[in-house]
Write a protein that holds these residues in place. Structure first.
Motif, mmCIF file in Angstrom:
data_model
loop_
_atom_site.group_PDB
_atom_site.id
_atom_site.type_symbol
_atom_site.label_atom_id
_atom_site.label_comp_id
_atom_site.label_asym_id
_atom_site.label_seq_id
_atom_site.Cartn_x
_atom_site.Cartn_y
_atom_site.Cartn_z
ATOM 1 N N HIS A 1 0.829 -1.214 0.000
ATOM 2 C CA HIS A 1 0.000 0.000 0.000
ATOM 3 C C HIS A 1 0.866 1.268 0.000
ATOM 4 C CE1 HIS A 1 -3.448 -2.588 1.101
ATOM 5 N NE2 HIS A 1 -2.572 -3.210 1.873
ATOM 6 N N TRP A 2 2.108 1.150 -0.451
ATOM 7 C CA TRP A 2 3.049 2.260 -0.298
ATOM 8 C C TRP A 2 2.613 3.509 -1.052
ATOM 9 C CZ3 TRP A 2 5.580 4.564 -4.357
ATOM 10 C CH2 TRP A 2 5.576 3.882 -5.583
ATOM 11 N N GLN A 3 1.896 3.350 -2.200
ATOM 12 C CA GLN A 3 1.492 4.542 -2.959
ATOM 13 C C GLN A 3 0.564 5.433 -2.137
ATOM 14 O OE1 GLN A 3 1.144 1.377 -4.061
ATOM 15 N NE2 GLN A 3 1.682 1.184 -6.237
ATOM 16 N N TRP A 4 -0.479 4.815 -1.560
ATOM 17 C CA TRP A 4 -1.431 5.610 -0.771
ATOM 18 C C TRP A 4 -0.779 6.127 0.504
ATOM 19 C CZ3 TRP A 4 -5.209 7.650 -3.079
ATOM 20 C CH2 TRP A 4 -5.909 6.977 -4.089
ATOM 21 N N LEU A 5 0.106 5.316 1.088
ATOM 22 C CA LEU A 5 0.811 5.766 2.293
ATOM 23 C C LEU A 5 1.718 6.946 1.982
ATOM 24 C CD1 LEU A 5 1.730 2.344 3.966
ATOM 25 C CD2 LEU A 5 0.078 4.038 4.789
ATOM 26 N N LEU A 6 2.329 6.952 0.791
ATOM 27 C CA LEU A 6 3.171 8.080 0.383
ATOM 28 C C LEU A 6 2.337 9.344 0.237
ATOM 29 C CD1 LEU A 6 5.909 9.193 -0.516
ATOM 30 C CD2 LEU A 6 5.363 8.450 -2.861
#
Length: 600
Positions: free
Chosen positions: A28-33
Protein backbone atom coordinates in the motif's frame (compact mmCIF):
# COMPACT_ATOMS: atom_id res chain seq x y z
CA UNK A 1 -2.23 -26.87 26.47
CA UNK A 2 0.19 -29.79 26.19
CA UNK A 3 3.97 -29.59 26.05
CA UNK A 4 4.25 -29.66 22.24
CA UNK A 5 2.39 -26.35 21.90
CA UNK A 6 4.13 -24.39 24.69
CA UNK A 7 6.22 -22.57 22.10
CA UNK A 8 3.03 -20.76 21.07
CA UNK A 9 3.25 -18.90 24.41
CA UNK A 10 6.88 -17.77 24.00
CA UNK A 11 7.00 -14.02 23.15
CA UNK A 12 8.58 -12.99 19.86
CA UNK A 13 11.12 -10.17 19.77
CA UNK A 14 9.17 -6.91 19.52
CA UNK A 15 11.47 -5.54 16.84
CA UNK A 16 10.85 -8.60 14.69
CA UNK A 17 7.09 -8.35 15.23
CA UNK A 18 7.07 -4.68 14.25
CA UNK A 19 9.13 -5.42 11.15
CA UNK A 20 6.64 -8.07 10.05
CA UNK A 21 3.75 -5.67 10.61
CA UNK A 22 5.48 -3.10 8.39
CA UNK A 23 5.80 -5.78 5.68
CA UNK A 24 1.99 -5.78 5.44
CA UNK A 25 2.10 -2.06 4.65
CA UNK A 26 4.46 -2.42 1.66
CA UNK A 27 1.78 -3.25 -0.97
CA UNK A 28 0.00 0.00 0.00
CA UNK A 29 3.05 2.26 -0.30
CA UNK A 30 1.49 4.54 -2.96
CA UNK A 31 -1.43 5.61 -0.77
CA UNK A 32 0.81 5.77 2.29
CA UNK A 33 3.17 8.08 0.38
CA UNK A 34 0.26 10.37 -0.54
CA UNK A 35 -0.88 10.34 3.09
CA UNK A 36 2.66 11.09 4.25
CA UNK A 37 3.00 14.08 1.88
CA UNK A 38 -0.36 15.43 3.06
CA UNK A 39 0.83 14.91 6.62
CA UNK A 40 4.01 16.91 5.98
CA UNK A 41 1.98 19.66 4.30
CA UNK A 42 -0.56 19.82 7.13
CA UNK A 43 2.18 19.84 9.77
CA UNK A 44 4.10 22.57 7.98
CA UNK A 45 0.93 24.68 7.78
CA UNK A 46 0.39 24.29 11.52
CA UNK A 47 3.98 25.21 12.37
CA UNK A 48 4.18 28.31 10.16
CA UNK A 49 1.22 29.87 12.00
CA UNK A 50 3.12 30.88 15.20
CA UNK A 51 5.94 32.35 13.07
CA UNK A 52 3.41 34.63 11.33
CA UNK A 53 2.16 35.75 14.74
CA UNK A 54 5.76 36.35 15.88
CA UNK A 55 6.36 38.53 12.80
CA UNK A 56 3.13 40.43 13.52
CA UNK A 57 4.09 41.07 17.18
CA UNK A 58 7.77 41.98 16.70
CA UNK A 59 7.65 43.72 13.33
CA UNK A 60 4.29 45.51 13.46
CA UNK A 61 2.59 45.48 16.87
CA UNK A 62 5.57 46.34 19.12
CA UNK A 63 6.94 49.21 16.93
CA UNK A 64 3.31 50.29 16.20
CA UNK A 65 3.63 49.94 12.44
CA UNK A 66 0.20 49.25 10.97
CA UNK A 67 0.57 48.76 7.24
CA UNK A 68 -2.86 47.60 6.06
CA UNK A 69 -1.58 45.58 3.09
CA UNK A 70 1.10 43.74 5.10
CA UNK A 71 -1.28 43.04 7.97
CA UNK A 72 -3.93 41.84 5.50
CA UNK A 73 -1.42 39.44 3.92
CA UNK A 74 -0.42 38.11 7.33
CA UNK A 75 -4.07 37.66 8.40
CA UNK A 76 -5.18 35.99 5.17
CA UNK A 77 -2.04 33.83 5.18
CA UNK A 78 -2.76 32.68 8.75
CA UNK A 79 -6.38 31.75 7.87
CA UNK A 80 -5.36 30.00 4.63
CA UNK A 81 -2.69 28.01 6.47
CA UNK A 82 -5.22 26.95 9.12
CA UNK A 83 -7.77 25.82 6.51
CA UNK A 84 -5.09 24.05 4.44
CA UNK A 85 -3.83 22.25 7.55
CA UNK A 86 -7.35 21.09 8.46
CA UNK A 87 -8.07 19.81 4.92
CA UNK A 88 -4.72 18.04 4.52
CA UNK A 89 -4.91 16.47 7.99
CA UNK A 90 -8.43 15.22 7.28
CA UNK A 91 -7.42 13.48 4.06
CA UNK A 92 -4.14 12.08 5.44
CA UNK A 93 -6.02 10.65 8.43
CA UNK A 94 -8.62 9.15 6.10
CA UNK A 95 -5.97 7.55 3.90
CA UNK A 96 -3.99 6.19 6.87
CA UNK A 97 -7.08 4.63 8.43
CA UNK A 98 -8.39 3.24 5.12
CA UNK A 99 -5.02 1.59 4.50
CA UNK A 100 -4.92 0.29 8.07
CA UNK A 101 -8.31 -1.42 7.72
CA UNK A 102 -7.22 -3.04 4.45
CA UNK A 103 -4.03 -4.32 6.10
CA UNK A 104 -5.99 -5.87 8.98
CA UNK A 105 -8.38 -7.45 6.50
CA UNK A 106 -5.40 -9.10 4.78
CA UNK A 107 -3.91 -10.19 8.13
CA UNK A 108 -7.16 -11.85 9.23
CA UNK A 109 -7.48 -13.67 5.92
CA UNK A 110 -3.86 -14.84 6.19
CA UNK A 111 -4.25 -16.20 9.71
CA UNK A 112 -7.58 -17.88 8.92
CA UNK A 113 -6.06 -19.45 5.79
CA UNK A 114 -3.15 -20.71 7.89
CA UNK A 115 -5.51 -22.20 10.48
CA UNK A 116 -7.36 -24.04 7.72
CA UNK A 117 -4.07 -25.62 6.59
CA UNK A 118 -3.12 -26.83 10.08
CA UNK A 119 -3.37 -30.55 10.71
CA UNK A 120 -6.03 -32.11 12.91
CA UNK A 121 -3.29 -32.96 15.40
CA UNK A 122 -3.10 -29.23 16.16
CA UNK A 123 -6.86 -28.89 16.77
CA UNK A 124 -6.79 -32.03 18.93
CA UNK A 125 -4.57 -30.20 21.42
CA UNK A 126 -5.15 -26.44 21.10
CA UNK A 127 -8.18 -24.95 22.94
CA UNK A 128 -10.83 -23.67 20.52
CA UNK A 129 -11.54 -20.56 22.59
CA UNK A 130 -7.85 -19.60 22.60
CA UNK A 131 -7.72 -20.04 18.84
CA UNK A 132 -10.79 -17.85 18.35
CA UNK A 133 -9.23 -15.23 20.64
CA UNK A 134 -6.13 -15.03 18.45
CA UNK A 135 -8.11 -14.66 15.24
CA UNK A 136 -10.56 -12.07 16.60
CA UNK A 137 -9.35 -10.26 19.76
CA UNK A 138 -5.66 -10.22 18.87
CA UNK A 139 -6.19 -9.04 15.31
CA UNK A 140 -8.53 -6.35 16.65
CA UNK A 141 -5.70 -5.11 18.87
CA UNK A 142 -3.37 -5.09 15.85
CA UNK A 143 -5.97 -3.02 13.99
CA UNK A 144 -5.71 -0.39 16.71
CA UNK A 145 -1.96 -0.28 16.08
CA UNK A 146 -2.51 0.77 12.47
CA UNK A 147 -5.59 2.92 13.04
CA UNK A 148 -4.86 4.64 16.36
CA UNK A 149 -1.11 4.40 16.86
CA UNK A 150 1.02 4.36 13.72
CA UNK A 151 -0.76 7.27 12.03
CA UNK A 152 -0.56 9.31 15.24
CA UNK A 153 3.11 8.38 15.77
CA UNK A 154 4.07 9.33 12.22
CA UNK A 155 2.10 12.55 12.39
CA UNK A 156 3.53 13.56 15.77
CA UNK A 157 7.12 12.64 14.92
CA UNK A 158 6.88 14.83 11.80
CA UNK A 159 5.33 17.54 13.95
CA UNK A 160 8.13 17.28 16.55
CA UNK A 161 10.78 17.57 13.86
CA UNK A 162 9.01 20.63 12.53
CA UNK A 163 8.80 22.13 16.03
CA UNK A 164 12.56 21.80 16.51
CA UNK A 165 13.23 23.28 13.07
CA UNK A 166 11.07 26.26 14.03
CA UNK A 167 12.80 26.51 17.44
CA UNK A 168 16.23 26.57 15.80
CA UNK A 169 14.96 29.24 13.43
CA UNK A 170 13.93 31.39 16.41
CA UNK A 171 16.83 30.73 18.84
CA UNK A 172 19.59 28.17 18.25
CA UNK A 173 20.97 28.19 21.80
CA UNK A 174 17.62 27.67 23.49
CA UNK A 175 16.65 25.01 20.97
CA UNK A 176 19.82 23.10 21.88
CA UNK A 177 18.82 23.28 25.53
CA UNK A 178 15.40 21.83 24.68
CA UNK A 179 17.03 18.91 22.86
CA UNK A 180 18.00 17.56 26.29
CA UNK A 181 14.32 16.74 26.82
CA UNK A 182 14.32 14.10 24.07
CA UNK A 183 16.65 11.55 25.74
CA UNK A 184 14.62 11.81 28.96
CA UNK A 185 11.37 11.10 27.11
CA UNK A 186 12.96 8.19 25.22
CA UNK A 187 14.15 6.69 28.53
CA UNK A 188 10.63 6.93 29.96
CA UNK A 189 9.23 5.24 26.83
CA UNK A 190 11.74 2.39 27.07
CA UNK A 191 10.99 1.86 30.77
CA UNK A 192 7.29 1.78 29.99
CA UNK A 193 7.75 -0.72 27.15
CA UNK A 194 9.94 -2.97 29.30
CA UNK A 195 7.44 -3.32 32.15
CA UNK A 196 4.19 -3.10 30.17
CA UNK A 197 5.16 -5.91 27.76
CA UNK A 198 5.03 -8.39 30.68
CA UNK A 199 1.62 -7.19 31.85
CA UNK A 200 0.04 -7.07 28.39
CA UNK A 201 1.38 -10.52 27.52
CA UNK A 202 -0.22 -11.88 30.67
CA UNK A 203 -3.47 -10.04 29.89
CA UNK A 204 -3.67 -11.51 26.38
CA UNK A 205 -3.01 -15.02 27.63
CA UNK A 206 -5.64 -14.73 30.37
CA UNK A 207 -8.15 -13.42 27.83
CA UNK A 208 -7.47 -16.48 25.66
CA UNK A 209 -8.06 -18.70 28.70
CA UNK A 210 -11.31 -16.87 29.41
CA UNK A 211 -12.49 -17.49 25.85
CA UNK A 212 -11.43 -21.14 26.07
CA UNK A 213 -13.40 -21.64 29.30
CA UNK A 214 -16.40 -19.79 27.90
CA UNK A 215 -16.37 -21.89 24.72
CA UNK A 216 -16.05 -25.13 26.73
CA UNK A 217 -18.89 -24.16 29.08
CA UNK A 218 -21.31 -23.18 26.32
CA UNK A 219 -20.62 -26.27 24.19
CA UNK A 220 -20.94 -28.56 27.19
CA UNK A 221 -23.79 -26.71 28.93
CA UNK A 222 -26.01 -29.80 29.02
CA UNK A 223 -23.30 -31.77 30.86
CA UNK A 224 -22.53 -28.79 33.12
CA UNK A 225 -26.16 -28.57 34.21
CA UNK A 226 -26.94 -32.27 34.49
CA UNK A 227 -23.88 -32.89 36.70
CA UNK A 228 -24.43 -29.63 38.58
CA UNK A 229 -21.03 -28.21 37.66
CA UNK A 230 -22.21 -24.59 37.52
CA UNK A 231 -20.48 -23.58 40.76
CA UNK A 232 -17.16 -25.21 39.80
CA UNK A 233 -17.21 -23.67 36.32
CA UNK A 234 -18.14 -20.32 37.85
CA UNK A 235 -15.26 -20.53 40.35
CA UNK A 236 -12.75 -21.40 37.63
CA UNK A 237 -14.07 -18.62 35.39
CA UNK A 238 -13.89 -16.13 38.27
CA UNK A 239 -10.31 -17.19 39.06
CA UNK A 240 -9.13 -16.65 35.47
CA UNK A 241 -11.12 -13.43 35.26
CA UNK A 242 -9.49 -12.20 38.48
CA UNK A 243 -6.03 -12.96 37.09
CA UNK A 244 -6.93 -11.02 33.93
CA UNK A 245 -8.19 -8.14 36.11
CA UNK A 246 -4.98 -8.08 38.15
CA UNK A 247 -2.82 -7.92 35.03
CA UNK A 248 -4.99 -5.04 33.75
CA UNK A 249 -4.68 -3.22 37.07
CA UNK A 250 -0.89 -3.51 37.00
CA UNK A 251 -0.85 -1.94 33.55
CA UNK A 252 -3.19 0.85 34.72
CA UNK A 253 -0.84 1.68 37.62
CA UNK A 254 2.09 1.73 35.21
CA UNK A 255 0.16 4.01 32.84
CA UNK A 256 -0.65 6.35 35.70
CA UNK A 257 3.01 6.61 36.67
CA UNK A 258 4.94 6.73 33.39
CA UNK A 259 2.56 8.26 30.89
CA UNK A 260 0.90 11.68 31.36
CA UNK A 261 2.20 12.56 34.86
CA UNK A 262 5.86 12.00 33.96
CA UNK A 263 5.54 13.99 30.70
CA UNK A 264 3.63 16.78 32.43
CA UNK A 265 6.44 17.09 34.97
CA UNK A 266 9.04 17.31 32.19
CA UNK A 267 6.93 19.91 30.33
CA UNK A 268 6.76 22.11 33.46
CA UNK A 269 10.52 21.86 33.91
CA UNK A 270 11.03 22.76 30.23
CA UNK A 271 8.74 25.79 30.58
CA UNK A 272 10.68 26.91 33.67
CA UNK A 273 13.91 26.54 31.66
CA UNK A 274 12.60 28.66 28.76
CA UNK A 275 11.18 31.41 30.98
CA UNK A 276 14.37 31.45 33.07
CA UNK A 277 16.44 31.80 29.91
CA UNK A 278 14.40 34.76 28.68
CA UNK A 279 14.38 36.27 32.19
CA UNK A 280 18.18 36.10 32.47
CA UNK A 281 18.61 37.37 28.89
CA UNK A 282 16.36 40.38 29.60
CA UNK A 283 18.85 41.61 32.23
CA UNK A 284 21.43 42.32 29.52
CA UNK A 285 19.40 42.91 26.36
CA UNK A 286 15.78 43.46 25.34
CA UNK A 287 13.61 40.39 24.79
CA UNK A 288 11.50 40.11 21.66
CA UNK A 289 7.96 39.42 22.87
CA UNK A 290 7.07 37.70 19.58
CA UNK A 291 9.99 35.27 19.92
CA UNK A 292 9.00 34.54 23.53
CA UNK A 293 5.38 33.92 22.47
CA UNK A 294 6.42 31.68 19.58
CA UNK A 295 8.88 29.70 21.70
CA UNK A 296 6.36 29.08 24.51
CA UNK A 297 3.77 28.20 21.86
CA UNK A 298 6.11 25.69 20.21
CA UNK A 299 7.05 24.25 23.59
CA UNK A 300 3.39 23.71 24.36
CA UNK A 301 2.90 22.20 20.91
CA UNK A 302 5.95 19.99 21.46
CA UNK A 303 4.52 18.30 24.55
CA UNK A 304 1.02 17.79 23.16
CA UNK A 305 2.18 15.26 20.53
CA UNK A 306 4.50 13.70 23.12
CA UNK A 307 1.48 13.22 25.40
CA UNK A 308 -0.52 11.77 22.52
CA UNK A 309 2.26 9.29 21.75
CA UNK A 310 2.69 8.35 25.41
CA UNK A 311 -1.03 7.76 25.81
CA UNK A 312 -1.02 5.52 22.74
CA UNK A 313 2.07 3.69 23.89
CA UNK A 314 -0.15 1.35 25.91
CA UNK A 315 -2.17 0.57 22.76
CA UNK A 316 1.11 0.07 20.91
CA UNK A 317 2.33 -2.42 23.51
CA UNK A 318 -0.95 -4.35 23.49
CA UNK A 319 -0.91 -4.46 19.70
CA UNK A 320 2.71 -5.68 19.54
CA UNK A 321 1.99 -8.43 22.08
CA UNK A 322 -1.16 -9.45 20.20
CA UNK A 323 0.67 -9.36 16.86
CA UNK A 324 3.35 -11.61 18.34
CA UNK A 325 0.68 -14.14 19.34
CA UNK A 326 -0.82 -13.96 15.85
CA UNK A 327 2.55 -14.45 14.14
CA UNK A 328 3.44 -17.36 16.41
CA UNK A 329 0.28 -19.08 15.24
CA UNK A 330 1.02 -18.21 11.61
CA UNK A 331 4.54 -19.63 12.00
CA UNK A 332 3.26 -22.89 13.49
CA UNK A 333 4.43 -25.74 11.27
CA UNK A 334 2.03 -28.48 12.35
CA UNK A 335 0.42 -28.52 8.90
CA UNK A 336 -1.97 -31.07 7.47
CA UNK A 337 -0.29 -33.73 5.29
CA UNK A 338 -0.03 -32.62 1.65
CA UNK A 339 0.55 -34.22 -1.73
CA UNK A 340 4.04 -35.41 -2.54
CA UNK A 341 5.52 -35.89 -6.00
CA UNK A 342 4.60 -34.41 -9.38
CA UNK A 343 2.34 -37.22 -10.65
CA UNK A 344 -1.44 -36.79 -10.67
CA UNK A 345 -2.93 -40.24 -9.96
CA UNK A 346 -6.70 -40.74 -9.79
CA UNK A 347 -8.81 -43.14 -7.73
CA UNK A 348 -10.48 -45.45 -10.26
CA UNK A 349 -11.39 -48.62 -8.36
CA UNK A 350 -11.10 -47.84 -4.67
CA UNK A 351 -8.88 -50.74 -3.63
CA UNK A 352 -7.25 -50.07 -0.23
CA UNK A 353 -4.15 -51.60 1.33
CA UNK A 354 -2.36 -50.97 4.64
CA UNK A 355 1.22 -52.27 4.81
CA UNK A 356 2.82 -52.50 8.27
CA UNK A 357 1.40 -49.15 9.35
CA UNK A 358 2.54 -47.82 12.73
CA UNK A 359 1.23 -44.52 14.09
CA UNK A 360 1.51 -42.36 17.21
CA UNK A 361 -0.29 -39.10 18.03
CA UNK A 362 2.28 -37.81 20.49
CA UNK A 363 5.44 -39.43 19.11
CA UNK A 364 5.80 -41.51 22.28
CA UNK A 365 3.06 -44.14 22.49
CA UNK A 366 2.01 -46.08 19.37
CA UNK A 367 -1.75 -46.33 18.93
CA UNK A 368 -1.37 -48.52 15.82
CA UNK A 369 1.29 -51.24 15.54
CA UNK A 370 2.18 -52.92 12.23
CA UNK A 371 -1.35 -52.82 10.81
CA UNK A 372 -1.69 -54.71 7.49
CA UNK A 373 -4.84 -55.53 5.50
CA UNK A 374 -6.28 -55.25 1.99
CA UNK A 375 -9.79 -54.35 0.82
CA UNK A 376 -10.65 -55.09 -2.81
CA UNK A 377 -12.98 -53.01 -4.97
CA UNK A 378 -16.59 -53.24 -3.81
CA UNK A 379 -15.77 -55.15 -0.60
CA UNK A 380 -16.78 -54.13 2.91
CA UNK A 381 -14.25 -54.21 5.75
CA UNK A 382 -15.50 -53.81 9.31
CA UNK A 383 -13.32 -52.65 12.21
CA UNK A 384 -14.33 -53.74 15.70
CA UNK A 385 -12.68 -53.52 19.08
CA UNK A 386 -12.92 -51.93 22.50
CA UNK A 387 -12.57 -48.17 23.01
CA UNK A 388 -9.01 -47.05 22.33
CA UNK A 389 -8.15 -50.08 20.21
CA UNK A 390 -7.22 -47.91 17.18
CA UNK A 391 -10.33 -48.08 14.96
CA UNK A 392 -10.73 -44.31 14.46
CA UNK A 393 -6.97 -43.91 14.00
CA UNK A 394 -7.11 -46.17 10.93
CA UNK A 395 -9.88 -43.96 9.51
CA UNK A 396 -7.91 -40.80 10.26
CA UNK A 397 -4.87 -42.12 8.43
CA UNK A 398 -6.93 -43.27 5.44
CA UNK A 399 -8.46 -39.78 5.19
CA UNK A 400 -4.90 -38.38 5.42
CA UNK A 401 -5.72 -36.26 8.43
CA UNK A 402 -2.38 -37.33 9.95
CA UNK A 403 0.98 -38.44 8.59
CA UNK A 404 2.09 -42.06 8.97
CA UNK A 405 5.04 -42.75 11.23
CA UNK A 406 5.95 -46.04 9.55
CA UNK A 407 4.58 -48.22 6.75
CA UNK A 408 2.43 -47.44 3.70
CA UNK A 409 -1.18 -46.83 2.79
CA UNK A 410 -2.08 -47.46 -0.85
CA UNK A 411 -5.21 -46.75 -2.87
CA UNK A 412 -5.34 -48.60 -6.20
CA UNK A 413 -1.70 -49.52 -5.61
CA UNK A 414 -0.56 -45.89 -5.32
CA UNK A 415 0.77 -44.45 -2.02
CA UNK A 416 -1.77 -42.14 -0.49
CA UNK A 417 0.81 -39.32 -0.29
CA UNK A 418 0.82 -39.02 -4.10
CA UNK A 419 -2.87 -38.09 -4.38
CA UNK A 420 -3.92 -34.46 -4.39
CA UNK A 421 -6.25 -33.26 -1.65
CA UNK A 422 -8.97 -32.59 -4.24
CA UNK A 423 -8.75 -36.11 -5.68
CA UNK A 424 -8.59 -37.81 -2.31
CA UNK A 425 -11.42 -35.83 -0.70
CA UNK A 426 -13.70 -36.18 -3.73
CA UNK A 427 -13.30 -39.97 -3.93
CA UNK A 428 -13.58 -40.74 -0.20
CA UNK A 429 -16.94 -40.24 1.49
CA UNK A 430 -16.90 -39.95 5.29
CA UNK A 431 -19.91 -40.37 7.58
CA UNK A 432 -19.26 -39.70 11.27
CA UNK A 433 -21.06 -40.95 14.35
CA UNK A 434 -22.00 -37.36 15.26
CA UNK A 435 -22.69 -35.62 11.93
CA UNK A 436 -21.84 -31.93 11.70
CA UNK A 437 -24.35 -29.62 10.05
CA UNK A 438 -23.65 -25.99 9.16
CA UNK A 439 -25.91 -23.00 9.76
CA UNK A 440 -27.96 -22.45 6.59
CA UNK A 441 -30.63 -24.72 5.16
CA UNK A 442 -30.88 -28.43 4.30
CA UNK A 443 -30.18 -27.96 0.61
CA UNK A 444 -26.94 -26.07 1.25
CA UNK A 445 -25.87 -28.64 3.85
CA UNK A 446 -26.19 -31.39 1.27
CA UNK A 447 -24.58 -29.43 -1.55
CA UNK A 448 -22.01 -27.61 0.62
CA UNK A 449 -21.81 -24.84 -2.00
CA UNK A 450 -20.39 -27.21 -4.63
CA UNK A 451 -21.46 -25.66 -7.98
CA UNK A 452 -21.23 -29.04 -9.72
CA UNK A 453 -24.08 -30.39 -7.57
CA UNK A 454 -27.48 -29.24 -8.86
CA UNK A 455 -30.77 -29.04 -6.98
CA UNK A 456 -31.83 -32.23 -8.80
CA UNK A 457 -28.67 -33.97 -7.53
CA UNK A 458 -29.51 -32.86 -3.99
CA UNK A 459 -33.03 -34.32 -4.18
CA UNK A 460 -31.77 -37.51 -5.84
CA UNK A 461 -29.16 -38.02 -3.11
CA UNK A 462 -31.80 -37.46 -0.41
CA UNK A 463 -34.13 -40.00 -2.06
CA UNK A 464 -31.28 -42.49 -2.37
CA UNK A 465 -30.64 -42.49 1.40
CA UNK A 466 -34.35 -42.29 2.34
CA UNK A 467 -34.08 -38.73 3.66
CA UNK A 468 -36.45 -37.20 1.09
CA UNK A 469 -39.58 -38.28 2.99
CA UNK A 470 -38.92 -36.44 6.24
CA UNK A 471 -37.45 -33.41 4.41
CA UNK A 472 -40.59 -33.05 2.29
CA UNK A 473 -42.76 -33.11 5.43
CA UNK A 474 -40.90 -30.11 6.87
CA UNK A 475 -42.66 -26.70 6.48
CA UNK A 476 -40.09 -25.37 3.99
CA UNK A 477 -38.79 -28.66 2.64
CA UNK A 478 -35.20 -28.39 1.43
CA UNK A 479 -35.22 -24.67 2.33
CA UNK A 480 -35.79 -25.46 6.02
CA UNK A 481 -33.27 -23.50 8.14
CA UNK A 482 -30.60 -25.47 9.99
CA UNK A 483 -29.46 -24.12 13.37
CA UNK A 484 -25.96 -24.43 14.81
CA UNK A 485 -24.79 -28.06 14.48
CA UNK A 486 -28.31 -29.01 13.35
CA UNK A 487 -29.64 -28.91 16.91
CA UNK A 488 -33.26 -28.58 15.71
CA UNK A 489 -33.17 -32.04 14.08
CA UNK A 490 -33.10 -35.49 15.65
CA UNK A 491 -29.88 -37.52 15.55
CA UNK A 492 -31.40 -39.80 12.92
CA UNK A 493 -32.41 -36.87 10.71
CA UNK A 494 -28.96 -35.32 11.00
CA UNK A 495 -27.42 -38.64 10.06
CA UNK A 496 -29.62 -39.05 6.98
CA UNK A 497 -28.75 -35.52 5.84
CA UNK A 498 -25.05 -36.36 6.24
CA UNK A 499 -25.63 -39.54 4.18
CA UNK A 500 -27.21 -37.46 1.43
CA UNK A 501 -24.29 -35.01 1.57
CA UNK A 502 -21.85 -37.89 1.06
CA UNK A 503 -23.80 -39.61 -1.71
CA UNK A 504 -24.30 -36.36 -3.65
CA UNK A 505 -20.56 -36.60 -4.41
CA UNK A 506 -20.74 -40.26 -5.49
CA UNK A 507 -17.51 -41.42 -3.78
CA UNK A 508 -15.52 -44.50 -4.80
CA UNK A 509 -14.71 -45.32 -1.15
CA UNK A 510 -17.16 -45.08 1.73
CA UNK A 511 -15.91 -44.64 5.30
CA UNK A 512 -18.42 -45.11 8.11
CA UNK A 513 -17.38 -44.19 11.64
CA UNK A 514 -20.03 -45.85 13.86
CA UNK A 515 -22.75 -44.27 11.73
CA UNK A 516 -25.61 -45.93 13.68
CA UNK A 517 -24.22 -45.73 17.22
CA UNK A 518 -26.22 -42.69 18.34
CA UNK A 519 -29.63 -43.41 16.79
CA UNK A 520 -32.62 -45.30 18.14
CA UNK A 521 -33.56 -48.81 17.00
CA UNK A 522 -36.45 -47.69 14.79
CA UNK A 523 -34.37 -45.06 13.02
CA UNK A 524 -31.48 -47.51 12.77
CA UNK A 525 -33.57 -49.81 10.58
CA UNK A 526 -34.14 -46.98 8.11
CA UNK A 527 -30.48 -45.98 8.26
CA UNK A 528 -29.35 -49.58 7.71
CA UNK A 529 -31.42 -49.70 4.52
CA UNK A 530 -29.77 -46.48 3.37
CA UNK A 531 -26.32 -47.81 4.28
CA UNK A 532 -26.94 -51.01 2.35
CA UNK A 533 -27.74 -49.00 -0.79
CA UNK A 534 -24.76 -46.72 -0.24
CA UNK A 535 -22.32 -49.65 0.05
CA UNK A 536 -23.32 -51.34 -3.20
CA UNK A 537 -20.46 -51.19 -5.72
CA UNK A 538 -18.27 -49.19 -3.34
CA UNK A 539 -15.30 -50.14 -1.23
CA UNK A 540 -16.45 -49.62 2.34
CA UNK A 541 -14.60 -49.41 5.65
CA UNK A 542 -16.96 -49.35 8.63
CA UNK A 543 -16.27 -48.95 12.33
CA UNK A 544 -18.92 -51.07 13.97
CA UNK A 545 -20.38 -50.47 17.40
CA UNK A 546 -23.15 -53.03 17.05
CA UNK A 547 -21.75 -56.30 15.75
CA UNK A 548 -25.15 -57.35 14.43
CA UNK A 549 -24.86 -54.65 11.76
CA UNK A 550 -21.71 -56.11 10.15
CA UNK A 551 -22.64 -59.77 9.80
CA UNK A 552 -22.50 -59.52 6.02
CA UNK A 553 -19.11 -57.75 5.88
CA UNK A 554 -16.55 -59.41 3.59
CA UNK A 555 -13.84 -58.97 6.23
CA UNK A 556 -13.83 -58.11 9.91
CA UNK A 557 -10.71 -56.94 11.73
CA UNK A 558 -10.70 -57.24 15.51
CA UNK A 559 -8.37 -54.66 17.06
CA UNK A 560 -6.91 -54.70 20.57
CA UNK A 561 -4.45 -52.09 21.88
CA UNK A 562 -3.51 -50.99 18.37
CA UNK A 563 -2.95 -54.47 16.92
CA UNK A 564 -5.01 -56.82 14.73
CA UNK A 565 -5.70 -59.84 16.95
CA UNK A 566 -8.35 -61.55 14.80
CA UNK A 567 -9.28 -61.45 11.11
CA UNK A 568 -12.09 -63.16 9.18
CA UNK A 569 -15.80 -63.16 8.36
CA UNK A 570 -18.54 -63.07 10.99
CA UNK A 571 -18.95 -66.84 10.95
CA UNK A 572 -15.22 -67.55 10.97
CA UNK A 573 -14.63 -65.26 13.94
CA UNK A 574 -17.45 -66.86 15.93
CA UNK A 575 -15.96 -70.27 15.26
CA UNK A 576 -12.60 -69.09 16.63
CA UNK A 577 -14.30 -68.31 19.96
CA UNK A 578 -11.87 -65.50 20.64
CA UNK A 579 -12.32 -61.81 21.49
CA UNK A 580 -14.95 -61.25 18.77
CA UNK A 581 -16.97 -64.21 20.06
CA UNK A 582 -16.95 -62.77 23.61
CA UNK A 583 -17.96 -59.30 22.35
CA UNK A 584 -20.80 -60.80 20.30
CA UNK A 585 -22.17 -62.86 23.21
CA UNK A 586 -22.05 -59.84 25.50
CA UNK A 587 -23.97 -57.71 22.97
CA UNK A 588 -26.49 -60.46 22.29
CA UNK A 589 -27.16 -60.75 26.01
CA UNK A 590 -27.54 -57.00 26.37
CA UNK A 591 -29.90 -56.80 23.39
CA UNK A 592 -32.07 -59.65 24.72
CA UNK A 593 -32.21 -57.97 28.12
CA UNK A 594 -33.22 -54.73 26.43
CA UNK A 595 -35.99 -56.49 24.51
CA UNK A 596 -37.33 -58.09 27.70
CA UNK A 597 -37.26 -54.72 29.48
CA UNK A 598 -39.15 -53.05 26.62
CA UNK A 599 -41.82 -55.82 26.58
CA UNK A 600 -42.30 -55.55 30.35
Amino acid sequence: MIERHKHLLIPLAQGLVFKRLIQYAKPHWQWLLVAFLLLVGGTASQLIGPILIQIFIDDYLTPRIFEVQALLILGIGYIVLHIASAVMNYFQSLLFQKTALEIIQELRIDIFSKVERLGLSFFDQFPTGGLVSRITNDTEQVKELYVSVMAVFVQNIIFLIGVFIAMFYLNVQLALFCLVILPIIIVIMQLYRHFSSKYYSEMSEKLSQLNARLNESIQGMAIVQIFRQERRMNREFQKTNQEHHEAWFKSIKLDGLLLRPAVDFISIMALVLVLSYFGITSLNSPVEIGVLYAFVNYLDRFFEPVNQMMQRLSIFQQAIISAGRVFRLMDHDELAPVKQGSEEPTVKFGEIEFRDVTFSYDGKQDVLKNISFKVRQGETLALVGHTGSGKSSIINLLMRFYSINKGQILIDGTPIEQYSDEELRSKLGLVLQDPFLFVGDIKHNIRLYDPSITDEDVVEAAKFVHAHGFIERLPKGYETPVGERGSTFSSGQRQLISFARTMARNPKILVLDEATASVDTETETEIQIALEKMRRGRTTIAIAHRLSTIKDADQILVLHQGEIVEHGTHGELLDQEGLYHKMYLLQQGAEKLEEITVED
